[in-house]
Motif scaffolding. Structure first.
Motif, PDB file in Angstrom:
ATOM      1  N   GLY A   1      36.542  44.261  50.598  1.00  0.00           N
ATOM      2  CA  GLY A   1      36.291  45.652  50.234  1.00  0.00           C
ATOM      3  C   GLY A   1      37.584  46.405  49.999  1.00  0.00           C
ATOM      4  O   GLY A   1      37.703  47.164  49.028  1.00  0.00           O
ATOM      5  N   ALA A   2      38.560  46.185  50.860  1.00  0.00           N
ATOM      6  CA  ALA A   2      39.862  46.848  50.690  1.00  0.00           C
ATOM      7  C   ALA A   2      40.554  46.363  49.420  1.00  0.00           C
ATOM      8  O   ALA A   2      41.153  47.168  48.682  1.00  0.00           O
ATOM      9  CB  ALA A   2      40.738  46.595  51.913  1.00  0.00           C
ATOM     10  N   ALA A   3      40.475  45.058  49.153  1.00  0.00           N
ATOM     11  CA  ALA A   3      41.110  44.518  47.949  1.00  0.00           C
ATOM     12  C   ALA A   3      40.455  45.083  46.692  1.00  0.00           C
ATOM     13  O   ALA A   3      41.152  45.479  45.746  1.00  0.00           O
ATOM     14  CB  ALA A   3      41.030  42.992  47.949  1.00  0.00           C
ATOM     15  N   LEU A   4      39.134  45.135  46.675  1.00  0.00           N
ATOM     16  CA  LEU A   4      38.444  45.696  45.509  1.00  0.00           C
ATOM     17  C   LEU A   4      38.758  47.182  45.345  1.00  0.00           C
ATOM     18  O   LEU A   4      38.936  47.667  44.218  1.00  0.00           O
ATOM     19  CB  LEU A   4      36.942  45.467  45.622  1.00  0.00           C
ATOM     20  N   ALA A   5      38.845  47.907  46.454  1.00  0.00           N
ATOM     21  CA  ALA A   5      39.200  49.327  46.386  1.00  0.00           C
ATOM     22  C   ALA A   5      40.615  49.505  45.851  1.00  0.00           C
ATOM     23  O   ALA A   5      40.871  50.407  45.033  1.00  0.00           O
ATOM     24  CB  ALA A   5      39.063  49.971  47.759  1.00  0.00           C
ATOM     25  N   ALA A   6      41.533  48.652  46.285  1.00  0.00           N
ATOM     26  CA  ALA A   6      42.916  48.743  45.815  1.00  0.00           C
ATOM     27  C   ALA A   6      43.001  48.445  44.321  1.00  0.00           C
ATOM     28  O   ALA A   6      43.694  49.158  43.572  1.00  0.00           O
ATOM     29  CB  ALA A   6      43.803  47.779  46.599  1.00  0.00           C
ATOM     30  N   VAL A   7      42.296  47.409  43.885  1.00  0.00           N
ATOM     31  CA  VAL A   7      42.304  47.076  42.456  1.00  0.00           C
ATOM     32  C   VAL A   7      41.716  48.230  41.645  1.00  0.00           C
ATOM     33  O   VAL A   7      42.260  48.609  40.601  1.00  0.00           O
ATOM     34  CB  VAL A   7      41.522  45.760  42.204  1.00  0.00           C
TER      35      VAL A   7
ATOM     36  N   GLY B   1      42.453  39.655  34.991  1.00  0.00           N
ATOM     37  CA  GLY B   1      41.967  40.122  36.286  1.00  0.00           C
ATOM     38  C   GLY B   1      40.471  39.967  36.499  1.00  0.00           C
ATOM     39  O   GLY B   1      40.003  39.906  37.641  1.00  0.00           O
ATOM     40  N   ALA B   2      39.705  39.877  35.429  1.00  0.00           N
ATOM     41  CA  ALA B   2      38.249  39.784  35.559  1.00  0.00           C
ATOM     42  C   ALA B   2      37.794  38.579  36.386  1.00  0.00           C
ATOM     43  O   ALA B   2      36.925  38.730  37.257  1.00  0.00           O
ATOM     44  CB  ALA B   2      37.604  39.778  34.184  1.00  0.00           C
ATOM     45  N   PRO B   3      38.362  37.383  36.166  1.00  0.00           N
ATOM     46  CA  PRO B   3      37.926  36.253  37.005  1.00  0.00           C
ATOM     47  C   PRO B   3      38.213  36.478  38.496  1.00  0.00           C
ATOM     48  O   PRO B   3      37.433  36.061  39.356  1.00  0.00           O
ATOM     49  CB  PRO B   3      38.731  35.060  36.479  1.00  0.00           C
ATOM     50  N   ALA B   4      39.301  37.159  38.781  1.00  0.00           N
ATOM     51  CA  ALA B   4      39.631  37.438  40.187  1.00  0.00           C
ATOM     52  C   ALA B   4      38.575  38.347  40.801  1.00  0.00           C
ATOM     53  O   ALA B   4      38.146  38.118  41.943  1.00  0.00           O
ATOM     54  CB  ALA B   4      41.011  38.085  40.285  1.00  0.00           C
ATOM     55  N   LEU B   5      38.160  39.344  40.071  1.00  0.00           N
ATOM     56  CA  LEU B   5      37.133  40.250  40.584  1.00  0.00           C
ATOM     57  C   LEU B   5      35.808  39.514  40.774  1.00  0.00           C
ATOM     58  O   LEU B   5      35.111  39.728  41.765  1.00  0.00           O
ATOM     59  CB  LEU B   5      36.969  41.450  39.661  1.00  0.00           C
ATOM     60  N   VAL B   6      35.486  38.636  39.838  1.00  0.00           N
ATOM     61  CA  VAL B   6      34.262  37.837  39.972  1.00  0.00           C
ATOM     62  C   VAL B   6      34.343  36.968  41.222  1.00  0.00           C
ATOM     63  O   VAL B   6      33.379  36.857  41.985  1.00  0.00           O
ATOM     64  CB  VAL B   6      34.023  36.983  38.705  1.00  0.00           C
ATOM     65  N   MET B   7      35.501  36.355  41.463  1.00  0.00           N
ATOM     66  CA  MET B   7      35.671  35.509  42.652  1.00  0.00           C
ATOM     67  C   MET B   7      35.562  36.323  43.936  1.00  0.00           C
ATOM     68  O   MET B   7      34.960  35.873  44.922  1.00  0.00           O
ATOM     69  CB  MET B   7      37.006  34.767  42.603  1.00  0.00           C
ATOM     70  N   LEU B   8      36.143  37.515  43.943  1.00  0.00           N
ATOM     71  CA  LEU B   8      36.052  38.355  45.139  1.00  0.00           C
ATOM     72  C   LEU B   8      34.616  38.794  45.406  1.00  0.00           C
ATOM     73  O   LEU B   8      34.160  38.784  46.555  1.00  0.00           O
ATOM     74  CB  LEU B   8      36.964  39.575  45.004  1.00  0.00           C
ATOM     75  N   VAL B   9      33.899  39.142  44.369  1.00  0.00           N
ATOM     76  CA  VAL B   9      32.496  39.534  44.542  1.00  0.00           C
ATOM     77  C   VAL B   9      31.668  38.332  44.996  1.00  0.00           C
ATOM     78  O   VAL B   9      30.795  38.452  45.858  1.00  0.00           O
ATOM     79  CB  VAL B   9      31.944  40.173  43.249  1.00  0.00           C
ATOM     80  N   ALA B  10      31.950  37.144  44.450  1.00  0.00           N
ATOM     81  CA  ALA B  10      31.246  35.929  44.877  1.00  0.00           C
ATOM     82  C   ALA B  10      31.537  35.626  46.344  1.00  0.00           C
ATOM     83  O   ALA B  10      30.629  35.256  47.110  1.00  0.00           O
ATOM     84  CB  ALA B  10      31.644  34.745  44.000  1.00  0.00           C
TER      85      ALA B  10
END
Length: 157
Positions: free
Chosen positions: A38-44, A63-72
């Motif tokens: 949650g903190a990483a997504l908020a920072a991004v 950056g999109a694949p990273a966000l997909v991986m974090l959400v997964a």
């Protein structure tokens, strides 16, 4: 009660407590990792808003694949902490289905060995899911770093 029976009773009690503590640990680890994600997504999101339209499309693609991986990873971790009510070996869900006489009858039988086995399988499944989530979080670092470098280079131009 004989000495071997007392030792077995103590060993069962200790093993049962240990397995329950491991389940609590997995839930705590999963909760901490969820907070980290949650903190990483908020920072991004904050950085993306701060950079605004200066974000290079290549940074978005990286950056999109990273966000997909974090959400997964967050989805996997939510599965770890999700309560399992159906098929629970013992405790609250089981007791909720019994009558007072049924509770007395269930308590008359020492089911700790079966509980230990069932709870151990649940714990191993939770640890495996936490490992998968950590692998996804680690894998997201590279695309995020690339996106940051590309965005920083694009913001400078």
């Amino acid at each position: 009660m004989s000495a071997p029976t007392t030792r077995l009773d103590g060993a069962l009690a200790a093993a049962h407590a240990e397995v329950k503590a491991e389940i609590a640990r997995t839930d705590s680890k999963a909760s901490l990792l969820l907070a980290f994600i949650g903190a990483a997504l908020a920072a991004v999101g904050t950085v993306a808003l701060a950079v605004g339209s200066a974000v290079v499309p290549a940074a978005l693609v990286a950056g999109a694949p990273a966000l997909v991986m974090l959400v997964a990873a967050a989805g996997v971790l939510l599965g770890v902490v999700r309560p399992r009510l159906a098929g629970a070996p013992a405790g609250f869900p089981k007791w909720a289905t019994l009558t007072p006489d049924g509770v007395r009858a269930a308590l008359a039988v020492d089911g700790r060995a079966a509980d230990i086995a069932a709870l151990s399988r649940i714990t191993l499944a939770k640890y495996s899911a936490i490992q998968r989530a950590i692998d996804l979080i680690r894998a997201s670092a590279a695309p995020l770093a690339i996106a940051a470098v590309v965005a920083a280079g694009g913001a400078v131009l």
